[in-house]
Design a protein around this motif. Structure first.
Motif, mmCIF file in Angstrom:
data_model
loop_
_atom_site.group_PDB
_atom_site.id
_atom_site.type_symbol
_atom_site.label_atom_id
_atom_site.label_comp_id
_atom_site.label_asym_id
_atom_site.label_seq_id
_atom_site.Cartn_x
_atom_site.Cartn_y
_atom_site.Cartn_z
ATOM 1 N N ILE A 20 0.861 -1.184 0.000
ATOM 2 C CA ILE A 20 0.000 0.000 0.000
ATOM 3 C C ILE A 20 0.897 1.234 0.000
ATOM 4 O O ILE A 20 1.749 1.400 0.881
ATOM 5 C CB ILE A 20 -0.917 0.040 1.238
ATOM 6 C CG1 ILE A 20 -1.504 -1.352 1.520
ATOM 7 C CG2 ILE A 20 -1.995 1.087 1.062
ATOM 8 C CD1 ILE A 20 -2.459 -1.854 0.496
ATOM 9 N N TYR A 21 0.701 2.115 -0.999
ATOM 10 C CA TYR A 21 1.538 3.302 -1.139
ATOM 11 C C TYR A 21 0.741 4.569 -0.848
ATOM 12 O O TYR A 21 -0.424 4.688 -1.238
ATOM 13 C CB TYR A 21 2.085 3.414 -2.568
ATOM 14 C CG TYR A 21 2.998 2.287 -2.984
ATOM 15 C CD1 TYR A 21 4.355 2.305 -2.652
ATOM 16 C CD2 TYR A 21 2.501 1.207 -3.714
ATOM 17 C CE1 TYR A 21 5.197 1.271 -3.050
ATOM 18 C CE2 TYR A 21 3.333 0.170 -4.109
ATOM 19 C CZ TYR A 21 4.679 0.214 -3.770
ATOM 20 O OH TYR A 21 5.511 -0.816 -4.160
ATOM 21 N N ALA A 22 1.375 5.516 -0.168
ATOM 22 C CA ALA A 22 0.825 6.864 0.001
ATOM 23 C C ALA A 22 1.647 7.798 -0.888
ATOM 24 O O ALA A 22 2.848 7.974 -0.680
ATOM 25 C CB ALA A 22 0.911 7.297 1.457
ATOM 26 N N TYR B 230 -3.148 12.681 0.096
ATOM 27 C CA TYR B 230 -2.453 11.575 -0.570
ATOM 28 C C TYR B 230 -3.361 10.846 -1.546
ATOM 29 O O TYR B 230 -4.586 10.844 -1.415
ATOM 30 C CB TYR B 230 -1.948 10.557 0.461
ATOM 31 C CG TYR B 230 -0.898 11.112 1.395
ATOM 32 C CD1 TYR B 230 0.453 11.034 1.087
ATOM 33 C CD2 TYR B 230 -1.281 11.736 2.582
ATOM 34 C CE1 TYR B 230 1.415 11.549 1.948
ATOM 35 C CE2 TYR B 230 -0.329 12.257 3.439
ATOM 36 C CZ TYR B 230 1.018 12.159 3.116
ATOM 37 O OH TYR B 230 1.950 12.688 3.967
ATOM 38 N N ARG B 231 -2.722 10.198 -2.486
ATOM 39 C CA ARG B 231 -3.354 9.182 -3.323
ATOM 40 C C ARG B 231 -2.867 7.834 -2.808
ATOM 41 O O ARG B 231 -1.661 7.572 -2.755
ATOM 42 C CB ARG B 231 -2.964 9.367 -4.789
ATOM 43 C CG ARG B 231 -3.614 8.360 -5.720
ATOM 44 C CD ARG B 231 -3.343 8.693 -7.180
ATOM 45 N NE ARG B 231 -1.978 8.359 -7.600
ATOM 46 C CZ ARG B 231 -1.005 9.234 -7.776
ATOM 47 N NH1 ARG B 231 -1.225 10.520 -7.547
ATOM 48 N NH2 ARG B 231 0.197 8.853 -8.179
ATOM 49 N N ILE B 232 -3.790 6.969 -2.412
ATOM 50 C CA ILE B 232 -3.442 5.656 -1.869
ATOM 51 C C ILE B 232 -3.550 4.630 -2.992
ATOM 52 O O ILE B 232 -4.622 4.458 -3.582
ATOM 53 C CB ILE B 232 -4.363 5.264 -0.698
ATOM 54 C CG1 ILE B 232 -4.336 6.351 0.384
ATOM 55 C CG2 ILE B 232 -3.939 3.916 -0.128
ATOM 56 C CD1 ILE B 232 -2.969 6.643 0.952
ATOM 57 N N THR B 233 -2.431 3.975 -3.276
ATOM 58 C CA THR B 233 -2.373 2.981 -4.348
ATOM 59 C C THR B 233 -2.115 1.606 -3.766
ATOM 60 O O THR B 233 -1.233 1.440 -2.925
ATOM 61 C CB THR B 233 -1.264 3.333 -5.358
ATOM 62 O OG1 THR B 233 -1.547 4.614 -5.932
ATOM 63 C CG2 THR B 233 -1.189 2.303 -6.465
ATOM 64 N N ILE B 234 -2.901 0.630 -4.215
ATOM 65 C CA ILE B 234 -2.790 -0.743 -3.729
ATOM 66 C C ILE B 234 -2.217 -1.615 -4.838
ATOM 67 O O ILE B 234 -2.789 -1.699 -5.931
ATOM 68 C CB ILE B 234 -4.159 -1.289 -3.291
ATOM 69 C CG1 ILE B 234 -4.775 -0.359 -2.228
ATOM 70 C CG2 ILE B 234 -4.047 -2.712 -2.763
ATOM 71 C CD1 ILE B 234 -6.233 -0.608 -1.991
ATOM 72 N N GLN B 235 -1.093 -2.260 -4.565
ATOM 73 C CA GLN B 235 -0.443 -3.147 -5.525
ATOM 74 C C GLN B 235 -0.479 -4.582 -5.003
ATOM 75 O O GLN B 235 0.344 -4.973 -4.168
ATOM 76 C CB GLN B 235 1.007 -2.717 -5.762
ATOM 77 C CG GLN B 235 1.751 -3.621 -6.736
ATOM 78 C CD GLN B 235 3.201 -3.221 -6.887
ATOM 79 O OE1 GLN B 235 3.545 -2.047 -6.792
ATOM 80 N NE2 GLN B 235 4.065 -4.197 -7.115
ATOM 81 N N THR C 25 -6.898 2.291 -6.493
ATOM 82 C CA THR C 25 -6.448 3.611 -6.051
ATOM 83 C C THR C 25 -7.576 4.319 -5.329
ATOM 84 O O THR C 25 -8.739 4.250 -5.755
ATOM 85 C CB THR C 25 -5.986 4.469 -7.246
ATOM 86 O OG1 THR C 25 -4.883 3.835 -7.896
ATOM 87 C CG2 THR C 25 -5.556 5.859 -6.782
ATOM 88 N N VAL C 26 -7.237 4.998 -4.241
ATOM 89 C CA VAL C 26 -8.175 5.863 -3.526
ATOM 90 C C VAL C 26 -7.588 7.262 -3.527
ATOM 91 O O VAL C 26 -6.480 7.484 -3.030
ATOM 92 C CB VAL C 26 -8.405 5.381 -2.075
ATOM 93 C CG1 VAL C 26 -9.420 6.275 -1.382
ATOM 94 C CG2 VAL C 26 -8.861 3.930 -2.054
ATOM 95 N N ASN C 27 -8.317 8.219 -4.086
ATOM 96 C CA ASN C 27 -7.812 9.587 -4.225
ATOM 97 C C ASN C 27 -8.264 10.475 -3.066
ATOM 98 O O ASN C 27 -9.241 10.186 -2.370
ATOM 99 C CB ASN C 27 -8.299 10.191 -5.548
ATOM 100 C CG ASN C 27 -7.690 9.501 -6.756
ATOM 101 O OD1 ASN C 27 -6.471 9.317 -6.828
ATOM 102 N ND2 ASN C 27 -8.527 9.118 -7.707
ATOM 103 N N ASN C 28 -7.533 11.576 -2.907
ATOM 104 C CA ASN C 28 -7.884 12.637 -1.947
ATOM 105 C C ASN C 28 -8.097 12.113 -0.526
ATOM 106 O O ASN C 28 -9.154 12.299 0.088
ATOM 107 C CB ASN C 28 -9.142 13.376 -2.417
ATOM 108 C CG ASN C 28 -8.911 14.140 -3.706
ATOM 109 O OD1 ASN C 28 -7.854 14.756 -3.895
ATOM 110 N ND2 ASN C 28 -9.880 14.100 -4.600
#
Length: 262
Positions: A193-195, A223-228, A238-241
Motif C-alpha cells: 500500500i503506497y501513500a 495523498y493518493r493511496i495505491t494498492i499493488q 487507487t483511492v484519491n484525496n
C-alpha cells in the motif's frame, strides 16, 4: 549558622540543580517499522541507533549519542513490523533543542526466508544509514521517533543468486504526523500500500495476512493511496484525496480487490 540551616540550604541547592538538569533534557524513544516485500520473513541485525542534537542557540551540546538495542539477540524480523507493530531500537535522554541526525546501526547477520528457504543478505558497504532531521526536542517531554525500513525497495538482486541489502529508510515523529488505516479483502492476500503525493511515494506498508488490516504511519497532508497486489490474479486499486492530520488516524474502511478477468 547551625548545622540544620546548612543542611536545608544544601538540599535546596541540590533540588534546584536537579530541576534545572531535568528541564534541559528530553527522553527519546526510537522505534523501527517496516513496509515488507514479497518475503515470508526478513531478519535484520539491529545494533542500535545514534542521534545528534543541536542546542537552542545553535551550538553543539554534545557529541552524537548511541542508544543500543538492549535485546540479547539483535536480529529483528522487520517483515512483522506492520499495522500497529513496532520494535524499540533504543531509548535515552538527549539535550533539548533539535534532533538533526539519526543513524541506524546494523550488523552483518541478515537474511530472508521465502517459501521455507533461507537466503543471506549482503549488507551494501556503501549504504547510507543516516537520516537528516529537524525535530524539536523540548525539555521534560518523551518523544517517539520512528525509522521506516522499506524492505520492498531495500533488497536488490546481486551477483548470481545473492541478495544485497541496501536500506531505504525514512524517519518521522509521532508529534507532527498521523496515520491512514484500512482493511484489504479478500483475507490472506498480500499487497503493498503506497501513500503518494504528486508523483512521489512518501510512505508504504504491507497487509496483515491474518486480519487484512494495514496502517500507513508517519503521514501528513493529502495523498493518493495505491494498492499493488502481489497476486497477479487481482487488479490494483487507487483511492484519491485521502487527508491525514497530525496525531489522528484516517480510516478508509475495507477495500476489496477485483479479480483480473481471464
Amino acid at each position: 549558622m547551625n548545622k540544620l540551616t546548612l543542611l536545608l540550604i544544601s538540599v535546596l541547592l541540590f533540588s534546584s540543580c536537579t530541576d534545572a538538569s531535568e528541564r534541559s533534557t528530553g527522553l527519546v524513544n526510537v522505534f523501527l517499522i517496516d513496509a515488507p516485500g514479497d518475503f515470508d520473513q526478513v531478519w535484520v541485525e539491529v545494533l542500535g541507533v545514534e542521534l545528534k542534537t543541536i542546542g537552542t542557540r545553535g551550538q553543539d551540546n554534545a557529541d552524537a549519542k548511541f542508544f543500543p538495542n538492549d535485546q540479547l539477540i539483535k536480529r529483528v524480523n522487520v517483515a512483522a513490523l506492520i499495522n500497529t507493530n513496532s520494535f524499540l531500537i533504543g531509548r535515552g535522554e538527549l539535550s533539548s533543542g533539535s534532533i538533526v541526525e539519526m543513524e541506524l546501526k546494523l550488523g552483518t547477520d541478515n537474511y530472508v526466508i521465502r517459501d521455507g528457504e533461507r537466503t543471506n543478505l549482503v549488507l551494501d558497504e556503501g549504504a547510507d544509514l543516516s537520516l537528516l532531521l529537524n525535530t524539536a526536542l523540548d525539555p521534560g517531554i518523551s518523544l517517539d521517533m520512528f525509522i521506516d525500513f522499506d524492505i520492498y525497495r531495500s533488497i536488490i538482486q546481486g551477483e548470481g543468486n545473492s541478495l544485497v541489502l541496501r536500506p531505504r529508510l525514512r524517519a518521522f515523529s509521532s508529534l507532527n504526523t498521523g496515520n491512514i488505516a484500512g482493511g484489504l479483502r479478500p483475507l490472506g492476500e498480500k499487497a503493498i500500500i503506497y501513500a503518494i503525493q504528486n508523483r512521489d511515494t512518501i510512505a508504504s506498508t504491507g497487509v496483515d495476512e491474518g486480519t487484512g488490516n494495514f496502517r500507513i504511519r508517519g503521514v501528513n497532508g493529502n495523498y493518493r493511496i495505491t494498492i499493488q497486489p502481489l497476486n497477479a490474479d487481482f487488479l490494483g486499486d487507487t483511492v484519491n484525496n485521502v487527508n491525514a492530520a497530525p496525531r489522528q488516524t484516517t480510516e478508509l474502511g475495507n477495500l476489496t480487490l477485483r479479480p483480473r478477468e481471464n
